[in-house]
Design an enzyme around this catalytic site. Structure first.
Site, PDB file in Angstrom:
ATOM      1  N   GLU A  86       0.818  -1.210   0.000  1.00  0.00           N
ATOM      2  CA  GLU A  86       0.000   0.000   0.000  1.00  0.00           C
ATOM      3  C   GLU A  86       0.863   1.278   0.000  1.00  0.00           C
ATOM      4  OE1 GLU A  86      -3.448   0.176   0.404  1.00  0.00           O
ATOM      5  OE2 GLU A  86      -3.519   2.369   0.507  1.00  0.00           O
ATOM      6  N   ASP A  87       1.852   1.332   0.871  1.00  0.00           N
ATOM      7  CA  ASP A  87       2.556   2.599   1.111  1.00  0.00           C
ATOM      8  C   ASP A  87       3.910   2.716   0.441  1.00  0.00           C
ATOM      9  OD1 ASP A  87       0.438   3.406   2.666  1.00  0.00           O
ATOM     10  OD2 ASP A  87       1.316   2.686   4.544  1.00  0.00           O
TER      11      ASP A  87
END
Ligand code: MN
Length: 736
Positions: free
Chosen positions: A84-85
């Site tokens: 995700e990041d």
């Protein structure tokens, strides 16, 4: 009250915690590698609190280790935010670690994209949200990671703006806490609930916290007296035990006060004691000793050892009255039962080193134990109509996580559908009109065919167009009975309407024909007169007669004649049957043919060209079989002029049906045969046989069929209508 000032653990703390139950050096090294990988990739990222982002993932990994999960799950805890990041792909993770870890992280990431709309959205259903959450996880470990992730985010919620605090807290209370409860992870459930309580209803939170605090000294004294008494009793009987007082968490006190309308001091189990012992037998022994000494309150004894709760919780509960009239709730359980009560599935899941560890087999076992999953992933009610109860249960147990698919509207409303469901099923679930006017579907931002199979987590949007209607083709792929029934009833209604307009058309045609001949339609189309000729045209009612006229399977001229000559016609028939008898009458018109002047000649229809009543014909005189009647244009008699004689159809005979050979050539497509068969039956002709062959080079379909018709105008009507079927190129009669 809410402990937001915990000391953050370090990577070393995680490894130390893991080392308490994981001794395999390879696994420990792998966990360390995951920690380093997360540190490197989250470097430079910070949380709202100002702390480095990696602090969050270390906390998640630490809590997971305290839950005694396997090394892969701890590693996935460290890595749960890198897709995700940090823009890492699943495949990169699979390469760097292993596919199992990569799958765990990917599933955790996917659940993160679930949009929570909250109670203010009328379309929002918390139960469905929980379902899609579970279904997307597909693995108990993913749910545990996600719960722990949320727990740490809730612990650090004070750094979020107030609106986010409220939104995240309601989502946690509606979705995460119930899941933790269902999985029996009460330690996480209780902490999540108290945190949510604090952020959502701070006044009540403080109110109850003060009440608890105010009575604390008094309660502590009572509890410690009771603990001393019970301990003496245990020593006396030589039973191994651990005993401690415990406090209810604030949110459960609040719930009891609100839902059961009780005052604070009425909540019985505020004074609570738990005894942990060695064996099941010890539990019952201890219960016996306690009931012998203290008066139990009737109806409060609960044996969750014999009958565990659906979330696997086991314990004995009893409520007793202490020396000075104080009321205590006592829980008695073994160490293992206690671990399951606190950590639920996670306790069951705990890493067993040395045993051959098979994550999948173990997950199956858990799913089987948790009867709750069965309730969670039930099929939509109309799906099991056609299958027996045992088939249903079998299908359900087959794979609980993929029993149904859960998809979303662009607004985030969750729709559950049976496996294999399509955008059409989805459309009808939204609204009947959406189904009826559906022309396209967008799934996850891409246009897809309407028969595309939907998958859990898909975001589905239906394109509609006013004035369109469902296609019969849809019946071939829809999975819900709801959609099937709606499509069917729409098509039937349309057919009925079409039929009605045809009936009107037939009436008008007959009236026009009568007028043309100088008859008054009102007089001749009266009920009695029409009824008299039903039999002549092999119909049983007005509607069928008029429909037949409209689709030209019944000759309007002939109807006109029958109507206007009714008297003569009937008397002629009557006279004939009086003179010849019924059999004689049939013999005369048996073949439906006459040769002018030679009434008694043996005649039959040629099989090569199968002539139909009313079309031009020729008789061919055979040596032994009398006269064979061919179509005038039959190629088999073209060179035999000398043996041909003129023949005529017997006009008095309209009782017979005639077979005709047809050959149809069409571009091949789905449901071509179905459409042709439908047209034939709509024209009230009988299909005797049908055969289709596909030419894969030309992509055409060659269809041979035999249909049974009344006469040549009926046949012409059928041919004309088959020509109108989509993709049909040629329709012709054949001769052999
Ligand atoms: Mn996270």
């Amino acid at each position: 009250m809410v402990n937001t000032d915990r000391l953050n653990p370090t990577v070393d703390d995680v490894i130390d915690e893991a080392r308490r139950y994981i001794h395999d050096p390879i696994s420990l090294t792998m966990i360390e590698r995951a920690a380093n990988y997360a540190s490197v990739h989250h470097a430079g990222q910070f949380r709202r609190s100002g702390e480095p982002y990696v602090v969050h993932v270390i906390n998640v990994a630490y809590i997971l280790a305290t839950l005694r999960v396997g090394p892969q799950t701890i590693a996935a805890g460290f890595l749960h935010d890198v897709i995700e990041d940090c823009g890492i792909s699943r495949d990169e993770l699979a390469e760097e670690f292993d596919p199992e870890i990569a799958d765990l992280v990917e599933a955790v990431t996917k659940i993160g994209t679930l949009k929570y709309k909250g109670k203010n959205d009328p379309e929002y259903q918390a139960a469905n949200h929980r379902k899609i959450f579970i279904a997307m996880a597909r693995d108990v470990r993913v749910i545990i990671i996600k719960l722990v992730d949320r727990l740490h985010n809730m612990r650090t919620l004070q750094f979020q703006p107030e609106a986010s605090q409220k939104r995240i807290s309601s989502e946690t209370l509606d979705v995460y806490a119930p899941i933790a409860h269902r999985l029996g992870i009460s330690a996480i459930k209780n902490e999540l609930e108290d945190l949510c309580f604090y952020y959502l209803n701070r006044d009540e939170y403080y109110h109850i916290a003060h009440l608890v605090e105010a009575k604390k000294a008094e309660r502590d004294a009572a509890v410690s007296t009771m603990i001393t008494e019970i301990s003496e009793m245990m020593e006396e009987h030589g039973i191994q035990y651990r005993i401690f007082g415990r406090s209810k968490h604030l949110y459960s006190i609040y719930n009891k006060m609100i839902k059961k309308h009780k005052r604070f001091d009425e909540i019985l189990d505020l004074l609570a004691i738990r005894i942990i012992t060695k064996s099941e037998l010890n539990c019952y022994e201890i219960l016996g000793y306690i009931h012998a000494k203290y008066r139990p309150i009737p109806g409060r004894l609960k044996d969750y050892i014999a009958v565990p709760k659906t979330n696997m919780y086991q314990s004995l509960h009893t409520t007793i009255i202490g020396e000075d009239g104080k009321i205590f709730e006592v829980q008695i359980r073994t160490e293992e039962m206690d671990a399951i009560a606190e950590r639920g599935v996670a306790a069951h899941w705990r890493y067993k080193e040395g045993v051959k560890y098979d994550a999948r087999a173990e997950q199956k076992e858990i799913e089987n134990k948790l009867s709750w999953f069965k309730n969670l992933t039930t099929y939509s009610e109309d799906e099991n109509e056609n299958s027996s109860a045992s088939e249903y249960m079998e299908a359900l147990q087959h794979d609980v996580f993929s029993a149904s698919v859960y998809v979303m509207t662009p607004k985030g409303r969750v729709i559950d559908l049976p496996n294999g469901a399509t955008p059409i099923d989805f459309a009808y679930r939204i609204h009947t009109d959406v189904g009826h006017t559906a022309v396209g579907a967008i799934v996850n931002d891409a246009m897809v065919p309407l028969n595309t199979e939907l998958h859990t987590g898909d975001v589905v949007q239906i394109k509609t167009m006013k004035g369109t209607g469902p296609s019969e083709d849809w019946l071939k792929f829809v999975k819900t009975n709801q959609a099937r029934n709606k499509i069917r009833s729409y098509l039937t209604k349309k057919e009925t309407e079409a039929h009605e307009s045809r009936v009107d058309e037939g009436e008008k045609m007959l009236a026009d024909e009568l007028k043309k001949r100088g008859f008054n339609p009102k007089e001749y189309m009266e009920k009695k007169k029409l009824e008299n000729i039903f039999k002549d045209f092999r119909v049983s009612n007005h509607t069928d007669l008029m429909y037949g006229i409209a689709v030209k399977s019944i000759n309007v001229t002939s109807v006109c004649e029958h109507l206007t000559n009714q008297k003569a016609h009937i008397s002629e028939k009557e006279a004939l049957s009086r003179v010849l008898g019924r059999e004689a009458h049939h013999r005369v018109s048996k073949s439906g043919l006459v040769i002018p002047g030679i009434e008694s000649m043996k005649m039959s229809l040629a099989h090569c060209c199968l002539p139909v009543y009313g079309e031009p014909i020729k008789g061919y005189i055979t040596k032994t079989e009398g006269v064979k009647v061919h179509r005038a244009d039959c190629p088999n008699i073209a060179d035999a002029k000398a043996r041909l004689i003129d023949v005529q159809w017997d006009e008095g005979d309209n009782e017979r049906y005639y077979d005709a050979d047809l050959s149809v050539t069409a571009r091949d497509r789905s449901f071509l045969l179905t459409d042709i068969v439908t047209v034939v039956s709509q024209c009230k002709a009988t299909l005797e046989s049908i055969n289709a062959a596909v030419n894969h080079d030309t992509l055409t379909s060659s269809i041979k069929m035999v249909i049974r018709v009344h006469d040549i105008s009926h046949l012409d009507n059928v041919i004309a209508n088959i020509r109108k079927v989509e993709s049909v190129i040629i329709v012709e009669r054949t001769a052999h």
